[in-house]
Scaffold this motif. Structure first.
Motif, short mmCIF file in Angstrom:
data_model
loop_
_atom_site.label_atom_id
_atom_site.label_comp_id
_atom_site.label_asym_id
_atom_site.label_seq_id
_atom_site.Cartn_x
_atom_site.Cartn_y
_atom_site.Cartn_z
N GLN A 87 0.83 -1.20 0.00
CA GLN A 87 0.00 0.00 0.00
C GLN A 87 0.87 1.26 0.00
N SER A 88 1.95 1.22 0.76
CA SER A 88 2.86 2.36 0.78
C SER A 88 3.48 2.58 -0.60
N LEU A 90 2.18 1.77 -3.50
CA LEU A 90 1.17 2.32 -4.40
C LEU A 90 0.90 3.79 -4.08
N THR A 91 0.89 4.12 -2.78
CA THR A 91 0.66 5.52 -2.39
C THR A 91 1.78 6.41 -2.89
N ILE A 92 3.01 5.94 -2.72
CA ILE A 92 4.17 6.71 -3.20
C ILE A 92 4.09 6.90 -4.72
N LYS A 93 3.72 5.81 -5.42
CA LYS A 93 3.59 5.92 -6.88
C LYS A 93 2.53 6.93 -7.26
N LEU A 94 1.38 6.90 -6.56
CA LEU A 94 0.31 7.84 -6.86
C LEU A 94 0.75 9.27 -6.59
N LEU A 95 1.44 9.48 -5.48
CA LEU A 95 1.91 10.83 -5.16
C LEU A 95 2.92 11.31 -6.19
N GLN A 98 1.02 12.35 -9.17
CA GLN A 98 0.34 13.63 -8.94
C GLN A 98 1.32 14.80 -9.00
#
Length: 243
Positions: A87-88, A90-95, A98
Motif C-alpha cells: 500500500q505504501s 502504491l501511495t508513493i507511486k500515486l503521489l 500527482q
C-alpha cells in the motif's frame, strides 16, 4: 548280632545340616518380608508413573498449540506488513504521478498566463478530449484563462455543442444532453464561470464524461463564451484536434 547296623559317626556333617535347616527356616520370613516390601514400594511407584504419562502428553499438546498460535500471529503480522508495504508503494507511486502532473500543469498554466497575444480578456484555451474503452464514451476538460491584470473576476456562461452527422443528416448536439446520467453531468445547457486568472471545467482539472449517440460521427466542437460587459467569444475545435 542280629538287628544291629553299624554307621560311621560325623559330627561336622550334622552341624552343617542343622545350620542349613536354620537358614531355610530364616529364609521363609525374609522372603515374606521382601515380597511385602516389593508390593509396598515397587508396585505403587509403577502405578504413580503411569498416570503421569497422559499428563505429560497433555502438556506437550498445550505447548504445541501455543506454538502454533504464536506462529499464526507471526504469519499474520508478516502478511499485514507485506500489505502495508504494498500500500505504501502504491501511495508513493500515486503521489509521484500527482507531483508530475502538477509540474506539467504548472508549466502549462505559466504559458496560459503569459501568451503572445496582447489583447486582454477571456481566452478559451482548450477543449481536451480523451477516448475510453467504450467507442461512444469520451472524457473531456475545458480550460479558460484570462489575459490582463484586472482584479474583478470574469463572469459569464459557456455553451458547448458538438457538430457532426447522424446518418446522412448534419446534426448539432448540446454537451449538456451528452452528459445526462453520467458523473459530473451538467445541470443545464449553459456552464457558469467566474474566475480571475484561469478556470478548469470540471473543477480541479478533473475530467468529466460525455456519451455520443450510436451512429453519430462528430466533426467539431463549438464553444461560445458570453462574458458580462464584453462581446461573445466563439472558438471551434476539431474533434480531437484544435482549430
Amino acid at each position: 548280632m542280629a538287628g544291629w547296623e553299624v554307621r560311621p559317626s560325623d559330627p561336622g556333617r550334622a552341624r552343617r545340616l542343622r545350620l542349613l535347616g536354620l537358614l531355610l527356616v530364616l529364609c521363609i520370613p525374609l522372603a515374606f518380608y521382601a515380597g511385602s516390601w516389593w508390593q509396598q514400594y515397587i508396585q505403587p511407584s509403577a502405578v504413580v508413573v503411569q498416570p503421569g504419562v497422559p499428563l505429560r502428553d497433555e502438556q506437550l499438546l498445550r505447548e504445541d498449540d501455543e506454538l502454533r498460535q504464536q506462529l499464526a500471529v507471526v504469519s499474520s503480522a508478516e502478511k499485514l506488513s507485506q500489505q502495508a508495504n504494498e500500500q505504501s508503494r502504491l501511495t508513493i507511486k500515486l503521489l509521484e504521478e500527482q507531483i508530475y502532473k502538477q509540474q506539467q500543469d504548472l508549466a502549462f498554466y505559466k504559458g496560459v498566463l503569459a501568451p503572445a497575444s496582447r489583447r486582454e480578456g477571456l481566452r478559451i484555451k482548450t477543449f481536451e478530449l480523451q477516448a475510453t474503452d467504450s467507442p461512444e464514451h469520451f472524457r473531456y476538460k475545458i480550460l479558460l484563462s484570462r489575459v490582463g491584470k484586472g482584479d474583478a473576476p470574469l463572469e459569464g456562461q459557456l455553451q458547448v455543442s458538438i457538430v457532426g452527422k447522424q446518418g446522412e443528416q448534419d446534426a448539432t448536439l448540446e454537451l449538456a444532453a451528452l452528459t445526462a446520467g453520467l458523473p459530473d453531468a451538467l445541470p443545464g445547457q449553459s456552464i457558469d464561470f467566474a474566475f480571475k486568472h484561469f478556470q478548469a471545467i470540471p473543477e480541479a482539472g478533473r475530467f468529466a464524461e460525455l456519451k455520443l449517440p450510436e451512429g453519430f460521427i462528430p466533426r467539431e466542437i463549438k464553444v461560445r463564451a458570453d462574458v458580462q460587459g464584453e462581446k461573445p467569444l466563439l472558438r471551434t475545435f476539431k474533434w480531437n484536434k484544435e482549430e
